[in-house]
Design a protein around this motif. Structure first.
Motif, PDB file in Angstrom:
ATOM      1  N   TYR A  37       0.845  -1.205   0.000  1.00 30.95           N
ATOM      2  CA  TYR A  37       0.000   0.000   0.000  1.00 30.95           C
ATOM      3  C   TYR A  37       0.878   1.251   0.000  1.00 30.95           C
ATOM      4  N   ASP A  38       1.985   1.214   0.725  1.00 29.92           N
ATOM      5  CA  ASP A  38       2.929   2.320   0.725  1.00 29.92           C
ATOM      6  C   ASP A  38       3.459   2.575  -0.681  1.00 29.92           C
ATOM      7  N   ARG A  39       3.831   1.505  -1.383  1.00 27.18           N
ATOM      8  CA  ARG A  39       4.304   1.645  -2.767  1.00 27.18           C
ATOM      9  C   ARG A  39       3.188   2.161  -3.678  1.00 27.18           C
ATOM     10  N   TYR A  40       1.956   1.679  -3.435  1.00 25.28           N
ATOM     11  CA  TYR A  40       0.809   2.136  -4.220  1.00 25.28           C
ATOM     12  C   TYR A  40       0.615   3.642  -4.068  1.00 25.28           C
TER      13      TYR A  40
ATOM     14  N   ILE B 282       3.469   5.670  -5.774  1.00 24.11           N
ATOM     15  CA  ILE B 282       3.492   5.709  -7.233  1.00 24.11           C
ATOM     16  C   ILE B 282       2.200   6.282  -7.810  1.00 24.11           C
ATOM     17  N   CYS B 283       1.056   5.884  -7.251  1.00 21.60           N
ATOM     18  CA  CYS B 283      -0.226   6.309  -7.819  1.00 21.60           C
ATOM     19  C   CYS B 283      -0.674   7.688  -7.319  1.00 21.60           C
ATOM     20  N   ASN B 284      -0.305   8.056  -6.101  1.00 19.18           N
ATOM     21  CA  ASN B 284      -0.666   9.371  -5.542  1.00 19.18           C
ATOM     22  C   ASN B 284       0.550  10.029  -4.893  1.00 19.18           C
ATOM     23  N   PRO B 285       1.592  10.321  -5.671  1.00 14.41           N
ATOM     24  CA  PRO B 285       2.835  10.812  -5.047  1.00 14.41           C
ATOM     25  C   PRO B 285       2.695  12.164  -4.349  1.00 14.41           C
ATOM     26  N   LEU B 286       1.791  13.008  -4.828  1.00  8.10           N
ATOM     27  CA  LEU B 286       1.643  14.325  -4.210  1.00  8.10           C
ATOM     28  C   LEU B 286       0.917  14.253  -2.868  1.00  8.10           C
TER      29      LEU B 286
ATOM     30  N   THR C 102       0.543  13.136   3.279  1.00  5.77           N
ATOM     31  CA  THR C 102      -0.714  13.289   4.017  1.00  5.77           C
ATOM     32  C   THR C 102      -1.400  11.947   4.245  1.00  5.77           C
ATOM     33  N   VAL C 103      -1.274  11.018   3.301  1.00  4.02           N
ATOM     34  CA  VAL C 103      -1.917   9.703   3.451  1.00  4.02           C
ATOM     35  C   VAL C 103      -1.121   8.828   4.411  1.00  4.02           C
ATOM     36  N   MET C 104       0.188   8.721   4.202  1.00  3.60           N
ATOM     37  CA  MET C 104       1.029   7.831   5.010  1.00  3.60           C
ATOM     38  C   MET C 104       1.618   8.590   6.209  1.00  3.60           C
TER      39      MET C 104
ATOM     40  N   LYS D 132       1.951   9.355  10.469  1.00  2.48           N
ATOM     41  CA  LYS D 132       2.294   8.469  11.588  1.00  2.48           C
ATOM     42  C   LYS D 132       1.064   7.747  12.136  1.00  2.48           C
ATOM     43  N   ARG D 133      -0.051   8.460  12.218  1.00  2.89           N
ATOM     44  CA  ARG D 133      -1.271   7.858  12.762  1.00  2.89           C
ATOM     45  C   ARG D 133      -1.761   6.703  11.885  1.00  2.89           C
ATOM     46  N   PHE D 134      -1.749   6.906  10.562  1.00  6.38           N
ATOM     47  CA  PHE D 134      -2.201   5.860   9.653  1.00  6.38           C
ATOM     48  C   PHE D 134      -1.256   4.656   9.688  1.00  6.38           C
ATOM     49  N   CYS D 135       0.046   4.908   9.738  1.00  4.78           N
ATOM     50  CA  CYS D 135       1.022   3.808   9.811  1.00  4.78           C
ATOM     51  C   CYS D 135       0.861   3.018  11.106  1.00  4.78           C
ATOM     52  N   ALA D 136       0.620   3.724  12.216  1.00  8.30           N
ATOM     53  CA  ALA D 136       0.382   3.038  13.490  1.00  8.30           C
ATOM     54  C   ALA D 136      -0.901   2.216  13.438  1.00  8.30           C
ATOM     55  N   SER D 137      -1.921   2.734  12.777  1.00  5.11           N
ATOM     56  CA  SER D 137      -3.173   1.976  12.617  1.00  5.11           C
ATOM     57  C   SER D 137      -2.954   0.720  11.792  1.00  5.11           C
ATOM     58  N   LEU D 138      -2.188   0.820  10.711  1.00  9.14           N
ATOM     59  CA  LEU D 138      -1.894  -0.359   9.879  1.00  9.14           C
ATOM     60  C   LEU D 138      -1.122  -1.406  10.668  1.00  9.14           C
ATOM     61  N   ALA D 139      -0.124  -0.970  11.423  1.00  8.03           N
ATOM     62  CA  ALA D 139       0.670  -1.910  12.229  1.00  8.03           C
ATOM     63  C   ALA D 139      -0.190  -2.561  13.306  1.00  8.03           C
ATOM     64  N   SER D 140      -1.043  -1.781  13.967  1.00  9.09           N
ATOM     65  CA  SER D 140      -1.934  -2.330  15.000  1.00  9.09           C
ATOM     66  C   SER D 140      -2.907  -3.335  14.413  1.00  9.09           C
ATOM     67  N   PHE D 141      -3.416  -3.036  13.236  1.00 14.02           N
ATOM     68  CA  PHE D 141      -4.332  -3.958  12.564  1.00 14.02           C
ATOM     69  C   PHE D 141      -3.639  -5.285  12.257  1.00 14.02           C
ATOM     70  N   CYS D 142      -2.417  -5.221  11.757  1.00 18.12           N
ATOM     71  CA  CYS D 142      -1.665  -6.452  11.443  1.00 18.12           C
ATOM     72  C   CYS D 142      -1.394  -7.265  12.706  1.00 18.12           C
ATOM     73  N   TRP D 143      -1.006  -6.600  13.792  1.00 18.56           N
ATOM     74  CA  TRP D 143      -0.748  -7.316  15.046  1.00 18.56           C
ATOM     75  C   TRP D 143      -2.025  -7.947  15.589  1.00 18.56           C
ATOM     76  N   ALA D 144      -3.149  -7.218  15.502  1.00 22.54           N
ATOM     77  CA  ALA D 144      -4.420  -7.746  16.009  1.00 22.54           C
ATOM     78  C   ALA D 144      -4.866  -8.963  15.202  1.00 22.54           C
TER      79      ALA D 144
END
Length: 197
Positions: A3-6, A9-13, A17-19, A21-33
């Protein structure tokens, strides 16, 4: 990571704003859960087994398959659960999400008009694709193949838990220009030394 690569490449600008710290922490928490929820049902079933042929696990770590092999109870329901979870949660779902991300990435790369831009965008994803391929192939061989011997299972477990994580920084660092030039110098030095001998 796909998703980070997506997003890159697809929305570089919009990447920063998308990636955030809060969103990355949510993704990591989701994977751990998801990982915790995935391992709980087999562990609850395994804890109810009463008969084991030995208390010594012939493996590098306390993996569930060697524990099943040591049990004298009927393990068919546990094996079916592990196979189902392994196929759906551990392998198919992450593979599908990665595949969908890379379909959008490939479509975006094809739309790039300059050849240099296309190769640079593909080069951005090449390391992640290599690591994902190594990881999935070792997981499929370790858990989803019907014929396993203890020796092959140990080798695959070692590959999956030690060698793939060790190769991870090597694969990602090969994108670094300084590392590439150092590797090329060493290869050139090795070739010239063997030619003199």
């Amino acid at each position: 990571m796909s998703y980070d690569r997506y997003v890159a490449i697809c929305n570089p600008l919009h990447y920063t704003t998308v990636m955030n710290k809060r969103f990355c922490a949510s993704l990591a928490s989701f994977c751990w859960a998801i990982s915790l929820l995935q391992i709980l049902p087999p562990m609850v079933i395994l804890a109810r087994f009463s008969c084991y042929t030995s208390y010594v696990i012939n493996h590098f770590f306390c993996d569930i398959m060697p524990l099943i092999d040591l049990s004298c109870s009927d393990t068919s329901i546990l094996q079916l659960l592990i196979l189902t979870e392994g196929v759906l949660l551990s392998t198919f779902t992450p593979f599908l999400l990665t595949f969908i991300s890379y379909v959008f990435i490939i479509i975006a790369i094809i739309r790039i008009q300059s050849r240099n831009g296309r190769s640079k965008a593909f080069y951005t994803c090449s390391s992640h694709l290599t690591v994902v391929s190594l990881h999935y192939s070792s997981l499929v061989c370790q858990y989803l193949t019907p014929i396993r011997t203890l020796k092959s299972n140990k080798i695959l477990a070692l590959f999956n838990t030690a060698i793939v994580p060790m190769l991870n920084p090597v694969i990602y660092s090969l994108k670094n220009k300084d590392v590439k030039s150092a590797v090329q110098r060493k290869i050139h030095y090795f070739i010239t030394q063997t030619n003199y001998q």
